[in-house]
Design an enzyme around this catalytic site. Structure first.
Site, short mmCIF file in Angstrom:
data_model
loop_
_atom_site.label_atom_id
_atom_site.label_comp_id
_atom_site.label_asym_id
_atom_site.label_seq_id
_atom_site.Cartn_x
_atom_site.Cartn_y
_atom_site.Cartn_z
N HIS A 55 44.08 42.83 37.38
CA HIS A 55 44.02 42.61 36.30
C HIS A 55 44.85 43.39 35.57
O HIS A 55 45.51 44.86 35.84
CB HIS A 55 42.35 42.71 35.34
CG HIS A 55 42.56 44.40 35.21
ND1 HIS A 55 40.90 45.28 34.96
CD2 HIS A 55 42.23 45.38 36.06
CE1 HIS A 55 40.84 46.27 34.57
NE2 HIS A 55 42.64 46.35 35.67
N HIS A 114 47.82 45.32 37.61
CA HIS A 114 47.66 46.57 38.13
C HIS A 114 45.83 46.50 39.19
O HIS A 114 45.78 45.31 38.80
CB HIS A 114 47.66 48.13 37.79
CG HIS A 114 46.21 48.08 36.70
ND1 HIS A 114 46.31 47.48 35.19
CD2 HIS A 114 45.06 48.41 36.83
CE1 HIS A 114 44.82 47.77 34.61
NE2 HIS A 114 44.53 48.35 35.87
N HIS A 127 40.44 40.47 46.50
CA HIS A 127 41.57 40.05 46.22
C HIS A 127 41.90 38.69 45.12
O HIS A 127 42.71 37.77 45.94
CB HIS A 127 41.70 40.05 48.15
CG HIS A 127 41.74 40.42 48.11
ND1 HIS A 127 40.30 40.88 49.00
CD2 HIS A 127 42.55 41.69 48.91
CE1 HIS A 127 40.95 42.28 50.00
NE2 HIS A 127 42.08 42.59 49.77
N GLU A 156 35.05 51.30 38.77
CA GLU A 156 36.30 50.60 38.80
C GLU A 156 37.23 51.76 39.65
O GLU A 156 37.79 51.49 40.51
CB GLU A 156 37.19 50.72 37.57
CG GLU A 156 38.38 49.99 37.05
CD GLU A 156 38.57 49.67 35.56
OE1 GLU A 156 38.76 48.78 35.55
OE2 GLU A 156 38.69 50.28 35.17
#
Length: 153
Positions: free
Chosen positions: A32, A57, A98, A142
């Protein structure tokens, strides 16, 4: 035999109304870019730093989905974990894994894919698939040290 039935009935009586939380872990890998289309590159860079990289990234996201409710007296389940796993696979893993969140996931066409926004999108997708009397919590990692939690509030 009669004594055995009484014990089973008493055990069931003790189970009524118990609230339990079940959880399922999952993961997905996605890219994103954090930025606002209506800002200049400089504004985006000042707020989002290296996460504003025009080439994107990626992260190895970890997800914990928890469902809370009463134990069903017939099954002994709050919810069948296999059913929860199937929902996560279809609604999250198949759609996000992905992928470039900005480009490939329709929910982020006009929504900045911050961890906060991603967890809300995931919660909304899963919420539609489980019974309304069950509480839902989604925790999204994250990174191993950065995570967000959403409970629909």
């Amino acid at each position: 035999m009669e004594e055995e039935q009484v014990i089973l009935v008493n055990e069931l009586d003790q189970q009524i109304g118990l609230i339990v939380t079940i959880s399922r872990k999952a993961h997905f890998n996605a890219a994103h870019r954090l930025y606002r289309k209506d800002w200049t590159f400089e504004q985006n860079d000042a707020v989002f730093g290296k996460c504003n990289n025009p080439n994107f990234h990626g992260h190895n996201y970890e997800l914990i989905v928890s469902v809370t409710g009463e134990i069903n007296q017939e099954t002994g389940f709050v919810m069948d974990v296999k059913f929860l796993a199937d929902i996560i696979k279809v609604e999250v893993e198949d759609q996000f894994d992905h992928k470039n969140l900005n480009l490939d996931v329709p929910e982020f066409q006009d929504l900045n894919p911050t961890a906060e926004n991603i967890v809300v999108v995931i919660w909304n997708k899963i919420r539609k698939k489980i019974k309304s009397e069950l509480d839902l919590e989604v925790v999204l990692y994250e990174t191993p040290r950065n995570f967000v939690t959403y409970k629909g509030e």
